[in-house]
Write a protein that holds these residues in place. Structure first.
Motif, PDB file in Angstrom:
ATOM      1  N   LEU A 157      34.354 -57.268  26.949  1.00  0.00           N
ATOM      2  CA  LEU A 157      35.347 -56.365  26.642  1.00  0.00           C
ATOM      3  C   LEU A 157      36.541 -56.571  27.396  1.00  0.00           C
ATOM      4  CD1 LEU A 157      36.128 -53.644  25.211  1.00  0.00           C
ATOM      5  CD2 LEU A 157      35.258 -52.127  27.161  1.00  0.00           C
ATOM      6  N   ASP A 158      36.374 -57.105  28.552  1.00  0.00           N
ATOM      7  CA  ASP A 158      37.544 -57.433  29.279  1.00  0.00           C
ATOM      8  C   ASP A 158      38.013 -58.702  28.696  1.00  0.00           C
ATOM      9  OD1 ASP A 158      37.224 -55.218  31.059  1.00  0.00           O
ATOM     10  OD2 ASP A 158      36.128 -56.644  32.582  1.00  0.00           O
ATOM     11  N   ALA A 159      37.308 -59.852  28.448  1.00  0.00           N
ATOM     12  CA  ALA A 159      37.790 -60.892  27.606  1.00  0.00           C
ATOM     13  C   ALA A 159      38.507 -60.600  26.452  1.00  0.00           C
ATOM     14  CB  ALA A 159      36.527 -61.945  27.561  1.00  0.00           C
ATOM     15  N   THR A 160      37.930 -59.820  25.745  1.00  0.00           N
ATOM     16  CA  THR A 160      38.633 -59.306  24.437  1.00  0.00           C
ATOM     17  C   THR A 160      39.936 -58.829  24.720  1.00  0.00           C
ATOM     18  OG1 THR A 160      36.950 -58.864  23.270  1.00  0.00           O
ATOM     19  CG2 THR A 160      38.605 -57.683  22.151  1.00  0.00           C
ATOM     20  N   ALA A 161      40.289 -57.651  25.842  1.00  0.00           N
ATOM     21  CA  ALA A 161      41.491 -57.274  26.094  1.00  0.00           C
ATOM     22  C   ALA A 161      42.686 -58.240  26.676  1.00  0.00           C
ATOM     23  CB  ALA A 161      41.149 -56.366  27.251  1.00  0.00           C
ATOM     24  N   GLU A 162      42.010 -59.162  27.297  1.00  0.00           N
ATOM     25  CA  GLU A 162      42.763 -60.308  27.845  1.00  0.00           C
ATOM     26  C   GLU A 162      43.415 -61.147  26.486  1.00  0.00           C
ATOM     27  OE1 GLU A 162      42.938 -64.300  31.020  1.00  0.00           O
ATOM     28  OE2 GLU A 162      41.201 -62.814  30.786  1.00  0.00           O
ATOM     29  N   GLN A 220      48.981 -56.379  17.389  1.00  0.00           N
ATOM     30  CA  GLN A 220      50.181 -57.365  16.859  1.00  0.00           C
ATOM     31  C   GLN A 220      51.420 -56.594  16.067  1.00  0.00           C
ATOM     32  OE1 GLN A 220      47.778 -60.231  14.499  1.00  0.00           O
ATOM     33  NE2 GLN A 220      47.439 -61.443  16.363  1.00  0.00           N
ATOM     34  N   ASN A 221      51.129 -55.512  15.540  1.00  0.00           N
ATOM     35  CA  ASN A 221      52.151 -54.748  14.790  1.00  0.00           C
ATOM     36  C   ASN A 221      52.668 -53.482  15.758  1.00  0.00           C
ATOM     37  OD1 ASN A 221      52.420 -55.212  11.761  1.00  0.00           O
ATOM     38  ND2 ASN A 221      50.303 -55.589  12.056  1.00  0.00           N
ATOM     39  N   GLY A 222      52.402 -53.596  17.324  1.00  0.00           N
ATOM     40  CA  GLY A 222      53.290 -52.755  18.147  1.00  0.00           C
ATOM     41  C   GLY A 222      52.506 -51.741  18.781  1.00  0.00           C
ATOM     42  N   ALA A 223      51.471 -51.379  18.182  1.00  0.00           N
ATOM     43  CA  ALA A 223      50.677 -50.250  18.865  1.00  0.00           C
ATOM     44  C   ALA A 223      49.796 -50.763  20.099  1.00  0.00           C
ATOM     45  CB  ALA A 223      49.675 -49.723  17.818  1.00  0.00           C
ATOM     46  N   SER A 224      49.928 -49.610  20.990  1.00  0.00           N
ATOM     47  CA  SER A 224      48.921 -50.014  22.038  1.00  0.00           C
ATOM     48  C   SER A 224      47.630 -49.628  21.906  1.00  0.00           C
ATOM     49  CB  SER A 224      49.568 -49.208  23.509  1.00  0.00           C
ATOM     50  OG  SER A 224      50.806 -49.537  23.953  1.00  0.00           O
ATOM     51  N   VAL A 225      46.563 -50.214  22.470  1.00  0.00           N
ATOM     52  CA  VAL A 225      45.104 -50.289  21.655  1.00  0.00           C
ATOM     53  C   VAL A 225      44.339 -50.054  23.081  1.00  0.00           C
ATOM     54  CG1 VAL A 225      43.483 -51.234  20.197  1.00  0.00           C
ATOM     55  CG2 VAL A 225      45.855 -51.306  19.685  1.00  0.00           C
ATOM     56  N   VAL A 226      43.498 -49.230  22.900  1.00  0.00           N
ATOM     57  CA  VAL A 226      42.357 -49.002  23.528  1.00  0.00           C
ATOM     58  C   VAL A 226      41.081 -49.750  23.044  1.00  0.00           C
ATOM     59  CG1 VAL A 226      40.664 -47.445  24.739  1.00  0.00           C
ATOM     60  CG2 VAL A 226      42.926 -46.874  24.719  1.00  0.00           C
ATOM     61  N   VAL A 227      40.549 -50.662  23.645  1.00  0.00           N
ATOM     62  CA  VAL A 227      39.314 -51.399  22.951  1.00  0.00           C
ATOM     63  C   VAL A 227      38.040 -50.708  23.493  1.00  0.00           C
ATOM     64  CG1 VAL A 227      40.587 -53.487  21.871  1.00  0.00           C
ATOM     65  CG2 VAL A 227      39.937 -53.269  24.558  1.00  0.00           C
ATOM     66  N   ASN A 228      37.043 -50.981  22.928  1.00  0.00           N
ATOM     67  CA  ASN A 228      36.033 -50.268  23.454  1.00  0.00           C
ATOM     68  C   ASN A 228      34.591 -51.200  23.034  1.00  0.00           C
ATOM     69  OD1 ASN A 228      33.605 -48.286  21.686  1.00  0.00           O
ATOM     70  ND2 ASN A 228      33.657 -48.063  24.146  1.00  0.00           N
ATOM     71  N   GLY A 229      33.607 -51.221  24.168  1.00  0.00           N
ATOM     72  CA  GLY A 229      32.339 -51.730  23.973  1.00  0.00           C
ATOM     73  C   GLY A 229      31.310 -51.441  25.090  1.00  0.00           C
ATOM     74  N   ARG A 230      30.319 -51.911  25.083  1.00  0.00           N
ATOM     75  CA  ARG A 230      29.534 -51.590  26.119  1.00  0.00           C
ATOM     76  C   ARG A 230      29.271 -52.566  27.339  1.00  0.00           C
ATOM     77  NH1 ARG A 230      23.884 -49.387  22.857  1.00  0.00           N
ATOM     78  NH2 ARG A 230      24.618 -51.197  21.364  1.00  0.00           N
ATOM     79  N   THR A 231      29.520 -53.767  26.910  1.00  0.00           N
ATOM     80  CA  THR A 231      29.381 -54.644  27.878  1.00  0.00           C
ATOM     81  C   THR A 231      30.982 -55.120  28.657  1.00  0.00           C
ATOM     82  OG1 THR A 231      27.602 -55.741  26.671  1.00  0.00           O
ATOM     83  CG2 THR A 231      28.621 -57.213  28.379  1.00  0.00           C
ATOM     84  N   GLU A 232      31.080 -54.757  29.763  1.00  0.00           N
ATOM     85  CA  GLU A 232      32.285 -55.101  30.440  1.00  0.00           C
ATOM     86  C   GLU A 232      32.799 -56.370  30.449  1.00  0.00           C
ATOM     87  OE1 GLU A 232      32.942 -53.229  34.168  1.00  0.00           O
ATOM     88  OE2 GLU A 232      32.064 -51.061  33.610  1.00  0.00           O
ATOM     89  N   ALA A 233      32.248 -57.450  30.518  1.00  0.00           N
ATOM     90  CA  ALA A 233      32.820 -58.929  30.694  1.00  0.00           C
ATOM     91  C   ALA A 233      33.222 -59.219  29.330  1.00  0.00           C
ATOM     92  CB  ALA A 233      31.390 -59.625  31.128  1.00  0.00           C
TER      93      ALA A 233
END
Length: 265
Positions: free
Chosen positions: A44-49, A29-42
């Motif tokens: 993790l993808d929902a969080t990224a979206e 939200q403050n302008g940084a591009s962020v890599v999010v990480n987790g073990r469960t792809e589903a």
């Protein structure tokens, strides 16, 4: 307030939920591009979206699944981040938490699992990320630990004991990686997360509380602000420590607990 992290790159481990997700949200939200990480792809993808929809203009959220207890996965996580964005400016380490319980009901496997999850995951991630954090103008590390490193909490022997290793590591890194890299820790108390809900439910199952409501009230009772913390408040603290505005803060362990700690230091 402009945190001056536009166009920076941040990696936040264990960030598909909880306080890791809160940190990732504040950074993007403050302008940084962020890599999010987790073990469960589903999840993790929902969080990224979800986070991409809240991102500042020009900021990107990239999901990368990895098991932080697997050294090969950690190496791949760092390589993917650098390949995608060209470097890493900020690293936030998070690793969830071990199960609660008393000492005499905790076996050797529980201890080894907790150490691998809480300490070695951080060691491996920082070791792989350090050359990239030190490059160019340098960067920051924020380790998410717990208030239990300052004051032991009942039924939390693994967290009370093992997390202290993370803070010792953070303090050492604040000296060894300086001046290019600043390293700090945050020590969260109870926040409105699924982790806290699970701990309260475990307390009910053990018979510590008669109901979830009683367990929740017990946690709030120890907080002078008379409430649990919000994930937004926690994320803002991590983003500040990652920003140039906190440029002279190094080697600190910052409680984010509403004043519930009883220790003087």
């Amino acid at each position: 307030m402009d945190l001056q992290i536009d166009s920076n790159v941040a990696l936040v481990t264990a960030s598909s939920g909880g306080l890791g997700k809160a940190a990732a949200r504040a950074l993007v939200q403050n302008g940084a591009s962020v890599v999010v990480n987790g073990r469960t792809e589903a999840s993790l993808d929902a969080t990224a979206e979800e986070l991409q929809a809240e991102a500042a203009d020009g900021a990107t959220v990239l999901p990368v699944s990895a098991d932080l207890t697997d050294p090969d996965d950690v190496s791949r996580l760092i390589e993917t981040t650098v390949d995608e964005f060209g470097g890493i400016d900020h690293l936030v380490t998070s690793a969830g938490g071990p199960p609660s319980g008393p000492f005499l009901e905790t076996d050797d496997e529980d201890w080894y699992d907790a150490y691998d999850l809480l300490v070695m995951s951080v060691v491996r991630t920082i070791r792989e990320a350090a050359p990239h954090l030190r490059a160019d103008d340098g960067g920051t590390i924020v380790t998410i630990a717990s208030r239990t490193v300052k004051e032991a909490v009942d039924q939390m022997v693994l967290s009370n004991s093992v997390r202290m290793g993370v803070v010792g590591l953070e303090k050492t890194l604040s000296q060894e990686l300086a001046p290019e890299v600043r390293a700090n820790a945050v020590l969260p108390g109870s926040h409105e997360t699924e982790r806290v809900e699970n701990l309260i439910e475990q307390g009910v199952d053990r018979g510590d509380f008669d109901s979830y409501e009683e367990g929740y009230a017990d946690r709030v009772a120890e907080v002078p602000l008379d409430r649990l913390g919000t994930t937004e408040e926690f994320g803002a603290t991590v983003a500040f420590l990652s920003s140039p505005l906190s440029g002279y803060v190094n080697g600190a362990a910052v409680p984010v607990d509403g004043g519930s700690l009883g220790s003087n230091l």
